[in-house]
Design a protein around this motif. Structure first.
Motif, PDB file in Angstrom:
ATOM      1  N   UNK A  95      -4.319   3.393 -16.034  1.00 58.33           N
ATOM      2  CA  UNK A  95      -4.044   4.289 -14.914  1.00 58.33           C
ATOM      3  C   UNK A  95      -2.797   5.126 -14.879  1.00 58.33           C
ATOM      4  N   UNK A  96      -1.789   4.151 -15.129  1.00 59.27           N
ATOM      5  CA  UNK A  96      -0.353   4.311 -15.028  1.00 59.27           C
ATOM      6  C   UNK A  96       0.032   5.022 -16.433  1.00 59.27           C
ATOM      7  N   UNK A  97      -0.334   4.562 -17.390  1.00 59.73           N
ATOM      8  CA  UNK A  97       0.149   5.077 -18.560  1.00 59.73           C
ATOM      9  C   UNK A  97      -0.285   6.505 -18.774  1.00 59.73           C
ATOM     10  N   UNK A  98      -1.757   6.916 -18.189  1.00 60.36           N
ATOM     11  CA  UNK A  98      -2.015   8.107 -18.583  1.00 60.36           C
ATOM     12  C   UNK A  98      -1.483   9.219 -17.763  1.00 60.36           C
ATOM     13  N   UNK A  99      -0.683   8.490 -16.615  1.00 58.72           N
ATOM     14  CA  UNK A  99       0.180   9.355 -15.949  1.00 58.72           C
ATOM     15  C   UNK A  99       1.652   9.540 -16.619  1.00 58.72           C
ATOM     16  N   UNK A 100       1.691   9.260 -18.079  1.00 57.55           N
ATOM     17  CA  UNK A 100       3.129   8.874 -18.420  1.00 57.55           C
ATOM     18  C   UNK A 100       3.999   8.030 -17.909  1.00 57.55           C
ATOM     19  N   UNK A 148      13.427   4.539 -13.685  1.00 59.32           N
ATOM     20  CA  UNK A 148      12.405   5.208 -14.207  1.00 59.32           C
ATOM     21  C   UNK A 148      11.629   5.869 -12.951  1.00 59.32           C
ATOM     22  N   UNK A 149      12.001   5.345 -11.749  1.00 56.72           N
ATOM     23  CA  UNK A 149      11.211   6.096 -10.332  1.00 56.72           C
ATOM     24  C   UNK A 149      12.203   7.214 -10.222  1.00 56.72           C
ATOM     25  N   UNK A 150      13.519   6.912 -10.249  1.00 54.38           N
ATOM     26  CA  UNK A 150      14.513   8.004  -9.944  1.00 54.38           C
ATOM     27  C   UNK A 150      14.296   9.313 -10.897  1.00 54.38           C
ATOM     28  N   UNK A 151      13.736   9.222 -12.065  1.00 49.88           N
ATOM     29  CA  UNK A 151      13.635  10.235 -13.116  1.00 49.88           C
ATOM     30  C   UNK A 151      12.444  10.732 -12.695  1.00 49.88           C
ATOM     31  N   UNK A 152      11.297  10.215 -11.817  1.00 48.40           N
ATOM     32  CA  UNK A 152      10.291  10.857 -11.691  1.00 48.40           C
ATOM     33  C   UNK A 152       9.126  10.306 -12.246  1.00 48.40           C
ATOM     34  N   UNK A 153       9.123   9.135 -12.826  1.00 52.84           N
ATOM     35  CA  UNK A 153       7.801   8.624 -13.574  1.00 52.84           C
ATOM     36  C   UNK A 153       7.148   7.433 -12.678  1.00 52.84           C
ATOM     37  N   UNK A 154       5.940   7.530 -12.926  1.00 53.44           N
ATOM     38  CA  UNK A 154       5.196   6.373 -12.277  1.00 53.44           C
ATOM     39  C   UNK A 154       5.451   5.055 -12.942  1.00 53.44           C
ATOM     40  N   UNK A 167      11.556  -7.133  -5.783  1.00 50.98           N
ATOM     41  CA  UNK A 167      11.716  -5.806  -6.226  1.00 50.98           C
ATOM     42  C   UNK A 167      11.716  -4.652  -5.036  1.00 50.98           C
ATOM     43  N   UNK A 168      10.951  -4.820  -4.146  1.00 48.51           N
ATOM     44  CA  UNK A 168      10.927  -3.988  -3.050  1.00 48.51           C
ATOM     45  C   UNK A 168      12.333  -3.948  -2.117  1.00 48.51           C
ATOM     46  N   UNK A 169      12.670  -4.981  -1.995  1.00 39.78           N
ATOM     47  CA  UNK A 169      14.095  -5.268  -1.227  1.00 39.78           C
ATOM     48  C   UNK A 169      15.094  -4.877  -2.207  1.00 39.78           C
ATOM     49  N   UNK A 170      15.077  -4.796  -3.186  1.00 40.09           N
ATOM     50  CA  UNK A 170      16.250  -4.498  -4.085  1.00 40.09           C
ATOM     51  C   UNK A 170      16.260  -2.894  -3.997  1.00 40.09           C
ATOM     52  N   UNK A 178       5.376   4.323  -7.183  1.00 41.02           N
ATOM     53  CA  UNK A 178       5.631   3.077  -7.484  1.00 41.02           C
ATOM     54  C   UNK A 178       4.314   2.403  -7.027  1.00 41.02           C
ATOM     55  N   UNK A 179       3.667   1.484  -8.009  1.00 40.92           N
ATOM     56  CA  UNK A 179       2.464   0.967  -8.005  1.00 40.92           C
ATOM     57  C   UNK A 179       2.618  -0.675  -8.189  1.00 40.92           C
ATOM     58  N   UNK A 180       2.361  -1.428  -7.030  1.00 36.29           N
ATOM     59  CA  UNK A 180       2.703  -3.050  -7.089  1.00 36.29           C
ATOM     60  C   UNK A 180       1.372  -3.787  -7.225  1.00 36.29           C
ATOM     61  N   UNK A 181       1.311  -4.916  -7.928  1.00 35.71           N
ATOM     62  CA  UNK A 181       0.173  -5.805  -8.014  1.00 35.71           C
ATOM     63  C   UNK A 181       0.776  -7.046  -8.149  1.00 35.71           C
ATOM     64  N   UNK A 182       0.707  -7.989  -7.210  1.00 39.54           N
ATOM     65  CA  UNK A 182       0.866  -9.366  -7.178  1.00 39.54           C
ATOM     66  C   UNK A 182      -0.352 -10.211  -7.454  1.00 39.54           C
ATOM     67  N   UNK A 183       0.051 -11.480  -8.053  1.00 43.45           N
ATOM     68  CA  UNK A 183      -1.137 -12.306  -8.399  1.00 43.45           C
ATOM     69  C   UNK A 183      -1.305 -13.376  -7.202  1.00 43.45           C
ATOM     70  N   UNK A 184      -2.623 -13.825  -7.054  1.00 42.85           N
ATOM     71  CA  UNK A 184      -3.073 -14.981  -6.256  1.00 42.85           C
ATOM     72  C   UNK A 184      -2.240 -16.081  -7.053  1.00 42.85           C
ATOM     73  N   UNK A 185      -1.357 -16.635  -6.386  1.00 42.80           N
ATOM     74  CA  UNK A 185      -0.241 -17.608  -6.847  1.00 42.80           C
ATOM     75  C   UNK A 185      -0.327 -18.971  -6.268  1.00 42.80           C
ATOM     76  N   UNK A 186      -0.520 -20.014  -7.106  1.00 45.64           N
ATOM     77  CA  UNK A 186      -0.417 -21.303  -6.455  1.00 45.64           C
ATOM     78  C   UNK A 186       0.666 -22.173  -6.766  1.00 45.64           C
ATOM     79  N   UNK A 187       1.916 -21.403  -7.298  1.00 44.82           N
ATOM     80  CA  UNK A 187       3.143 -21.740  -7.715  1.00 44.82           C
ATOM     81  C   UNK A 187       3.445 -21.888  -9.009  1.00 44.82           C
ATOM     82  N   UNK A 188       4.890 -21.820  -9.388  1.00 45.24           N
ATOM     83  CA  UNK A 188       5.267 -21.699 -10.686  1.00 45.24           C
ATOM     84  C   UNK A 188       6.008 -22.606 -11.240  1.00 45.24           C
ATOM     85  N   UNK A 189       5.428 -23.271 -12.256  1.00 42.67           N
ATOM     86  CA  UNK A 189       6.210 -24.515 -12.941  1.00 42.67           C
ATOM     87  C   UNK A 189       7.651 -24.175 -13.534  1.00 42.67           C
TER      88      UNK A 189
END
Length: 395
Positions: A95-100, A148-154, A167-170, A178-189
């Motif tokens: 979906x995002x790549x189709x919008x360049x 990328x966002x400042x240049x107007x890209x998705x 990312x959002x805080x930064x 900006x489209x964000x997707x987080x993962x159902x996370x049980x912890x990172x090894x």
């Protein structure tokens, strides 16, 4: 200023490093292999930006209403087969790549280190598919996203909930592309544990490991099948391990004892507390209409948190099969959405032993592979798969 936040609260998101205007912060791995910010006081100008953007120091997380929840499966069979579950990541990427636009996700580099990077074609996105049970190195991708966002890209950014909040805080302000997707996370090894596991494989096999899939569908469909790909004297060899208890690192992951310290006091173990547009993971419930989508092919569970997420879902829903879920149905058999890991479950002693004795002895002592019972040995693989399908459809 000597520290940015308490070490036990640091999620390793790199928002501090990316925000530093004089590049005075480096991410340095400790003895457990987890990276933490290290400040160069010769460079530091005491601006305080690193403290301000740190997710551990603020309440940036949005207490979102859970708008919509679905069990989903994309209709593109080729991309579905390459996905761990129902294929939502590759669909959103398309979906995002189709919008360049540009897609950010995690993949292995040439040394089998999991790193976040950007992609502008589907071919570049494909290595980002699939579960990678280790903390990824975000690097300077937050800065890249901003540019990328400042240049107007998705931009689509996929990662753990704490990486999305970093990312959002930064960024410090909303971007409608900006489209964000987080993962159902049980912890990172630990990346160190994974590296030594790969090194041990290469030593025993006398080859170069070039890929490692924890949830491969090629042989057994939606399962915990591991596929290890290696280059041995120019020959590409694929080893399929259907039983995850035969993979020591998988056993370690399942024990949940060797994750980053912050994972044991995670802020995101609530389905309604996410700053992303989408939360996505595998569907493990028993709702009959959802299972009818095809358990062998894989089903995703997706939670839409924002108005933007709902709008995007409306635009892409013709490309998927989906069934509505209630929150209780989403939580069923997916405790990672609402259960925290107890702090006393963590086993730091393993890391001391690992550094002293190496991976092989550590695996035998702390997370040994299980011996297969006689009954399992005599049951043909084809029958095991049929039995699994039957049990899943008749829960």
């Amino acid at each position: 200023m000597k520290t940015i936040c308490k070490k036990k609260d640091c999620v390793g998101c790199t928002a501090c490093k990316n925000s530093c205007p004089v590049n005075a912060i480096n991410m340095t791995a400790d003895s457990e292999g987890f990276s933490y910010p290290e400040i160069s006081f010769e460079k530091c100008i005491d601006c305080g930006k690193c403290v301000k953007v740190c997710p551990a120091n603020n309440n940036f997380t949005l207490n979102c209403d859970v708008f919509d929840i679905y069990a989903v499966q994309i209709q593109d069979k080729d991309n579905l087969k390459k996905s761990t579950s129902g294929g939502m990541f590759i669909l959103l990427a398309s979906y995002v790549l189709e919008k360049n636009g540009v897609v950010f996700g995690a993949k292995y580099d040439s040394n089998m280190v999991v790193k976040h990077c950007g992609a502008q074609t589907l071919e570049e996105v494909y290595p980002m598919q699939g579960s990678k049970y280790v903390q990824s190195d975000v690097g300077d991708t937050y800065r890249q996203v901003r540019d990328y966002l400042e240049s107007g890209r998705y931009v689509l950014y996929s990662g753990t909930p704490c990486q999305i909040e970093g990312l959002k805080s930064y960024l410090a302000k909303p971007y409608n592309k900006l489209i964000t997707m987080d993962l159902i996370c049980g912890g990172v090894p630990s990346p160190l544990l994974f590296k030594l596991y790969i090194d041990d494989l290469e030593k025993k096999r006398q080859s170069k490991i070039i890929d490692h899939k924890f949830r491969d569908k090629t042989e057994n469909g939606f399962s915990h099948t591991t596929v290890i790909t290696e280059n041995k004297n120019g020959n590409i060899i694929r080893t399929v391990i259907a039983d995850r208890t035969k993979v020591s690192y998988y056993v370690a992951f399942g024990q949940q004892e060797y994750f980053r310290p912050s994972c044991y006091n995670c802020k995101y173990n609530n389905a309604a507390v996410h700053s992303s547009d989408f939360t996505c993971g595998g569907y493990f419930g028993s709702k009959e209409e959802a299972l009818a989508l095809g358990t062998y092919e894989g089903i995703s569970e997706i939670i839409i948190h924002t108005v933007q997420g709902r709008r995007i879902f409306e635009e892409i829903k013709e490309r998927i099969k989906y069934v509505s879920l209630t929150l209780d149905e989403a939580l069923e058999n997916n405790g990672m959405l609402n259960e925290n890991l107890p702090e006393n479950k963590r086993n730091p002693e393993m890391f001391n032993f690992l550094n002293s004795h190496g991976y092989e002895k550590t695996a035998k002592k702390y997370f040994p592979i299980y011996k297969q019972s006689f009954v399992k040995k005599i049951i043909p693989k084809s029958l095991k798969i049929k039995l699994k399908r039957f049990i899943t459809h008749n829960k």
